[in-house]
Design a protein around this motif. Structure first.
Motif, short mmCIF file in Angstrom:
data_model
loop_
_atom_site.label_atom_id
_atom_site.label_comp_id
_atom_site.label_asym_id
_atom_site.label_seq_id
_atom_site.Cartn_x
_atom_site.Cartn_y
_atom_site.Cartn_z
N GLU A 70 0.80 -1.22 0.00
CA GLU A 70 0.00 0.00 0.00
C GLU A 70 0.84 1.28 0.00
O GLU A 70 0.33 2.35 -0.29
CB GLU A 70 -0.93 0.02 1.21
N ASN A 71 2.11 1.19 0.33
CA ASN A 71 2.96 2.39 0.45
C ASN A 71 4.13 2.31 -0.52
O ASN A 71 5.29 2.26 -0.12
CB ASN A 71 3.46 2.52 1.88
N ARG A 72 3.81 2.33 -1.79
CA ARG A 72 4.86 2.22 -2.80
C ARG A 72 5.27 3.57 -3.40
O ARG A 72 6.16 3.60 -4.24
CB ARG A 72 4.40 1.28 -3.91
N GLN A 73 4.65 4.65 -2.99
CA GLN A 73 5.03 5.95 -3.55
C GLN A 73 6.44 6.32 -3.07
O GLN A 73 6.81 6.04 -1.95
CB GLN A 73 4.01 7.05 -3.21
N GLY A 74 7.18 6.95 -3.95
CA GLY A 74 8.56 7.29 -3.65
C GLY A 74 8.71 8.58 -2.87
O GLY A 74 7.98 9.54 -3.11
N VAL A 75 9.63 8.59 -1.93
CA VAL A 75 9.98 9.79 -1.18
C VAL A 75 11.48 9.82 -0.98
O VAL A 75 12.15 8.80 -1.04
CB VAL A 75 9.28 9.84 0.20
N ALA A 76 12.01 11.00 -0.77
CA ALA A 76 13.43 11.17 -0.44
C ALA A 76 13.50 11.86 0.91
O ALA A 76 12.81 12.85 1.15
CB ALA A 76 14.14 12.00 -1.50
N LEU A 77 14.29 11.33 1.81
CA LEU A 77 14.44 11.93 3.13
C LEU A 77 15.69 12.78 3.19
O LEU A 77 16.72 12.42 2.63
CB LEU A 77 14.52 10.84 4.20
N THR A 78 15.60 13.89 3.90
CA THR A 78 16.75 14.76 4.13
C THR A 78 16.85 15.00 5.62
O THR A 78 15.88 15.38 6.27
CB THR A 78 16.57 16.10 3.41
N PHE A 79 18.05 14.75 6.18
CA PHE A 79 18.28 14.91 7.61
C PHE A 79 19.68 15.45 7.83
O PHE A 79 20.66 14.81 7.43
CB PHE A 79 18.09 13.58 8.34
N LEU A 80 19.77 16.62 8.43
CA LEU A 80 21.05 17.27 8.73
C LEU A 80 21.95 17.37 7.50
O LEU A 80 23.15 17.10 7.53
CB LEU A 80 21.79 16.52 9.84
N GLY A 81 21.35 17.73 6.37
CA GLY A 81 22.11 17.91 5.15
C GLY A 81 22.37 16.63 4.38
O GLY A 81 22.88 16.67 3.27
N TRP A 82 22.04 15.49 4.96
CA TRP A 82 22.24 14.21 4.29
C TRP A 82 20.93 13.82 3.63
O TRP A 82 19.88 13.84 4.26
CB TRP A 82 22.66 13.16 5.32
N SER A 83 20.97 13.46 2.35
CA SER A 83 19.76 13.15 1.61
C SER A 83 19.84 11.73 1.06
O SER A 83 20.92 11.29 0.64
CB SER A 83 19.58 14.14 0.47
N THR A 84 18.70 11.06 1.04
CA THR A 84 18.65 9.70 0.51
C THR A 84 18.13 9.72 -0.91
O THR A 84 17.55 10.72 -1.37
CB THR A 84 17.73 8.81 1.35
N ALA A 85 18.31 8.62 -1.59
CA ALA A 85 17.70 8.46 -2.91
C ALA A 85 16.20 8.29 -2.73
O ALA A 85 15.73 7.98 -1.63
CB ALA A 85 18.30 7.25 -3.61
#
Length: 80
Positions: free
Chosen positions: A26-41
């Motif tokens: 049910e949760n297949r939508q894509g998101v990118a996380l950013t934390f303290l200047g570090w970002s994920t794909a």
């Protein structure tokens, strides 16, 4: 009695697996996380939530052992 406990344990494990599977599907939508200047794909939301769940499941026993070892040590003698 052991057989009943084993069957109940298996049913709980299967139910938990089905709940996780439903959550992932049910949760297949894509998101990118950013934390303290570090970002994920960009990845599905479920990847981040399951990673947090597994991390918590691994960290909790470590803290439990630390607390238990701290309680079992005798307190140092203090001088007045």
């Amino acid at each position: 009695m052991r057989g009943v406990k084993r069957v109940i344990s298996v049913l709980i494990a299967v139910l938990a697996a089905l709940v996780v599977l439903a959550f992932v599907l049910e949760n297949r939508q894509g998101v990118a996380l950013t934390f303290l200047g570090w970002s994920t794909a960009q990845m599905p939301v479920a990847v981040f939530v399951v990673a947090a769940l597994i991390t918590g499941m691994l960290i909790r026993p470590v803290f439990g052992v630390m607390v238990r070892s701290r309680r079992s040590k005798p307190l140092p003698a203090t001088r007045l």
